[in-house]
Design a protein around this motif. Sequence first.
Motif: not given
Length: 245
Positions: A121-140
């Motif tokens: 599953s591939s997406w574009y997400l510009s200049d995401a902070a580390k915390e935002h990626i961690e938030e997505l990981e937590e949701q998953l």
Amino acid sequence: MNRRLLSSDVDGTLAGFQPATDRFRECWLELQQESRPLLCFNTGRPVDDAREFTRSIDLPAPDFVIGGVGTEIFDCARGSLIPEYHDSFGGHWDLRKVEEIVGAFPGVIRQPPENLHPYKSSWYLSDAAKEHIEELEEQLTKAGLNVCVIYSSNIDLDVLPADANKGNALRWLANRLGIPLAGCVVAGDSGNDSSMFFVPEVKGILVGNARPELLEAVAGLGHFHARREMADGVIEGLRHHGVFT
């Protein structure tokens, strides 16, 4: 069976500066065929796209292509994907649920269809902070999904089955071929290459243009950091590791 293998990323590593790509091809083809390592392109591109692109820039013909950030392996001699590889990680993968959660995450844009397949599953997400990626990981994780989230080049966001990445694909392929991991050399430039460098015993080449995300991820592992960029850096690293003279 050859007991050595080069697993290299393509974009930003073997590709990106055509004169360097040409120099790599010349050095590679100068090796005696009986002693030349097997060549595997290990790329984020889907297999079909990777094969077409690498032909267009006149890279040497590979023996294998690992595509989709480690989610598919193509055997060039057989002319087909290796279906057994998917059996190693596909059983607990729920693409529909992944897409539902990631698609609702702020700022994401779906990548074009040619970059997608059932195990990626591939997406574009510009200049995401580390915390935002961690938030997505937590949701998953809260949704009961066992996945791997890879964010690289400050824009590319890939969600894969937990056991699918470039490094695990390399490890699986080496085991299938009976090649010791100590006989594998890996090369890369960005964050989605980091899993290759974590495979035990491999010899690594960080090209001179390697992104900070990769350098930080593999700091302390002792891999060779080339001064030269892209394919020239791969040549430099292969000389360091004794593949080229």
